[in-house]
Scaffold this active site. Structure first.
Site, PDB file in Angstrom:
ATOM      1  N   HIS A  48       3.220  -6.832   4.351  1.00 14.45           N
ATOM      2  CA  HIS A  48       3.682  -7.199   5.700  1.00 14.45           C
ATOM      3  C   HIS A  48       2.505  -7.509   6.604  1.00 14.45           C
ATOM      4  O   HIS A  48       1.380  -7.050   6.370  1.00 14.45           O
ATOM      5  CB  HIS A  48       4.514  -6.061   6.312  1.00 14.45           C
ATOM      6  CG  HIS A  48       3.736  -4.785   6.441  1.00 14.45           C
ATOM      7  ND1 HIS A  48       3.603  -3.894   5.396  1.00 14.45           N
ATOM      8  CD2 HIS A  48       3.009  -4.272   7.462  1.00 14.45           C
ATOM      9  CE1 HIS A  48       2.843  -2.879   5.785  1.00 14.45           C
ATOM     10  NE2 HIS A  48       2.460  -3.088   7.022  1.00 14.45           N
ATOM     11  N   TYR A  75       0.828  -1.212   0.000  1.00 15.24           N
ATOM     12  CA  TYR A  75       0.000   0.000   0.000  1.00 15.24           C
ATOM     13  C   TYR A  75       0.861   1.261   0.000  1.00 15.24           C
ATOM     14  O   TYR A  75       1.984   1.250   0.509  1.00 15.24           O
ATOM     15  CB  TYR A  75      -0.993   0.003   1.177  1.00 15.24           C
ATOM     16  CG  TYR A  75      -0.388  -0.088   2.562  1.00 15.24           C
ATOM     17  CD1 TYR A  75       0.125   1.033   3.201  1.00 15.24           C
ATOM     18  CD2 TYR A  75      -0.372  -1.295   3.248  1.00 15.24           C
ATOM     19  CE1 TYR A  75       0.643   0.955   4.484  1.00 15.24           C
ATOM     20  CE2 TYR A  75       0.152  -1.391   4.522  1.00 15.24           C
ATOM     21  CZ  TYR A  75       0.661  -0.260   5.141  1.00 15.24           C
ATOM     22  OH  TYR A  75       1.185  -0.345   6.401  1.00 15.24           O
ATOM     23  N   HIS A 115       1.636  -7.194  10.738  1.00 17.51           N
ATOM     24  CA  HIS A 115       2.101  -6.688  12.033  1.00 17.51           C
ATOM     25  C   HIS A 115       1.913  -7.774  13.092  1.00 17.51           C
ATOM     26  O   HIS A 115       0.870  -8.449  13.112  1.00 17.51           O
ATOM     27  CB  HIS A 115       1.291  -5.462  12.446  1.00 17.51           C
ATOM     28  CG  HIS A 115       1.471  -4.279  11.537  1.00 17.51           C
ATOM     29  ND1 HIS A 115       2.378  -3.278  11.788  1.00 17.51           N
ATOM     30  CD2 HIS A 115       0.867  -3.953  10.369  1.00 17.51           C
ATOM     31  CE1 HIS A 115       2.321  -2.380  10.816  1.00 17.51           C
ATOM     32  NE2 HIS A 115       1.407  -2.765   9.936  1.00 17.51           N
ATOM     33  N   ARG A 135       4.640   0.510   0.935  1.00 14.42           N
ATOM     34  CA  ARG A 135       5.135  -0.475   1.904  1.00 14.42           C
ATOM     35  C   ARG A 135       5.192  -1.860   1.273  1.00 14.42           C
ATOM     36  O   ARG A 135       4.230  -2.270   0.616  1.00 14.42           O
ATOM     37  CB  ARG A 135       4.192  -0.584   3.121  1.00 14.42           C
ATOM     38  CG  ARG A 135       4.046   0.618   4.038  1.00 14.42           C
ATOM     39  CD  ARG A 135       5.312   1.073   4.735  1.00 14.42           C
ATOM     40  NE  ARG A 135       6.302   0.060   5.066  1.00 14.42           N
ATOM     41  CZ  ARG A 135       6.230  -0.788   6.100  1.00 14.42           C
ATOM     42  NH1 ARG A 135       5.209  -0.757   6.921  1.00 14.42           N
ATOM     43  NH2 ARG A 135       7.192  -1.666   6.327  1.00 14.42           N
TER      44      ARG A 135
HETATM   45 FE   LIG Z   1       1.022  -1.830   7.998  1.00 14.68          FE
END
Ligand SMILES: [Fe+2]
Length: 233
Positions: A155, A142, A157, A152
């Site tokens: 991923h 995104y 978190h 980014r």
């Molecule tokens: Fe994130």
């Protein structure tokens, strides 16, 4: 249980100020930190209520009426201490964007669709050997406005508590071979290449479920010389 945590951990984590990651410029402390000794209650106090983890919380694809759009994946691994021993019965929480790279969050308004069948949050407890397992969909990349054309890498978190609040780790799991790695100031705020690679999961063909889901392995080390780096604050 570990009562004295080795200081090597600090070397793996990103600096609080990483100028390429712009929001750290305003929010990182301008004065040196004062290191406090851990108190007994910090080390031995309860960290969460185990009863809050329900069966099914670890499957992010079955939280709604239908299945989410995207590539279904299994993410699993072990939570380990600095000596490679499994950390049992610890809480893992994950949150992530959907397959299109969009979060259900008022601040995320970029032009990608929300998925009515995907919330993007899950929890699990590690078993007696420190093993955990999630089922989810692969998140999309995104844009995030840090600089021109900033995206980014995909991923997930992670928050992992370990034995106490002082062993809590908040990090991000990445996917192997992502072409966005070299352009991402958050990933690169971990300056040691070996430490950076500890945030990248491994493709796990052996545990892929044929006709159903690919699998990624992500082992997480809480503190010590092999610690998984913390995400930049
Ligand atoms: Fe994130």
């Amino acid at each position: 249980m570990t009562f004295a945590y080795p200081a090597e951990s600090n070397k793996a984590h990103p600096a609080r100020l990483s100028p390429e990651y712009k929001s750290t410029v305003k929010r990182s402390p301008s004065k040196p930190l004062i290191i406090m000794r851990h108190t007994l209650s910090e080390l031995t106090g309860p960290v969460y209520g185990h009863e809050t983890v329900r069966e099914g919380d670890a499957d992010l694809t079955t939280q709604h009426k239908g299945e989410p759009i995207g590539e279904r994946i299994i993410v699993h691994g072990h939570v380990l201490d600095e000596d490679g021993r499994g950390v049992p019965n610890t809480l893992l929480e994950i949150w992530q964007a959907n397959a299109c790279g969009r979060y259900i969050h008022v601040r995320d308004q970029h032009p990608a669709p929300l998925d009515p069948n995907f919330t993007g949050a899950g929890r699990a407890e590690s078993d007696n050997e420190g093993y955990y397992r999630f089922v989810t969909v692969k998140p999309g990349a995104y844009p995030w406005g840090n600089h021109h054309n900033a995206w980014r890498p995909a991923h997930i978190h992670f928050s992992v508590f370990g034995y106490s609040f002082v062993s809590r780790l908040v990090t991000q799991m990445y996917f192997p071979g992502d072409p966005l790695f070299e352009f991402d100031p958050i990933f690169n705020s971990v300056t040691d290449a070996k430490a950076r690679n500890r945030m990248v999961s491994a493709f796990d063909l052996e545990n892929t479920k044929p006709e159903w889901a690919l699998c990624y392995r992500f082992n997480i080390v809480l503190r010590g010389r092999n610690v998984t780096p913390m995400e930049t604050k």
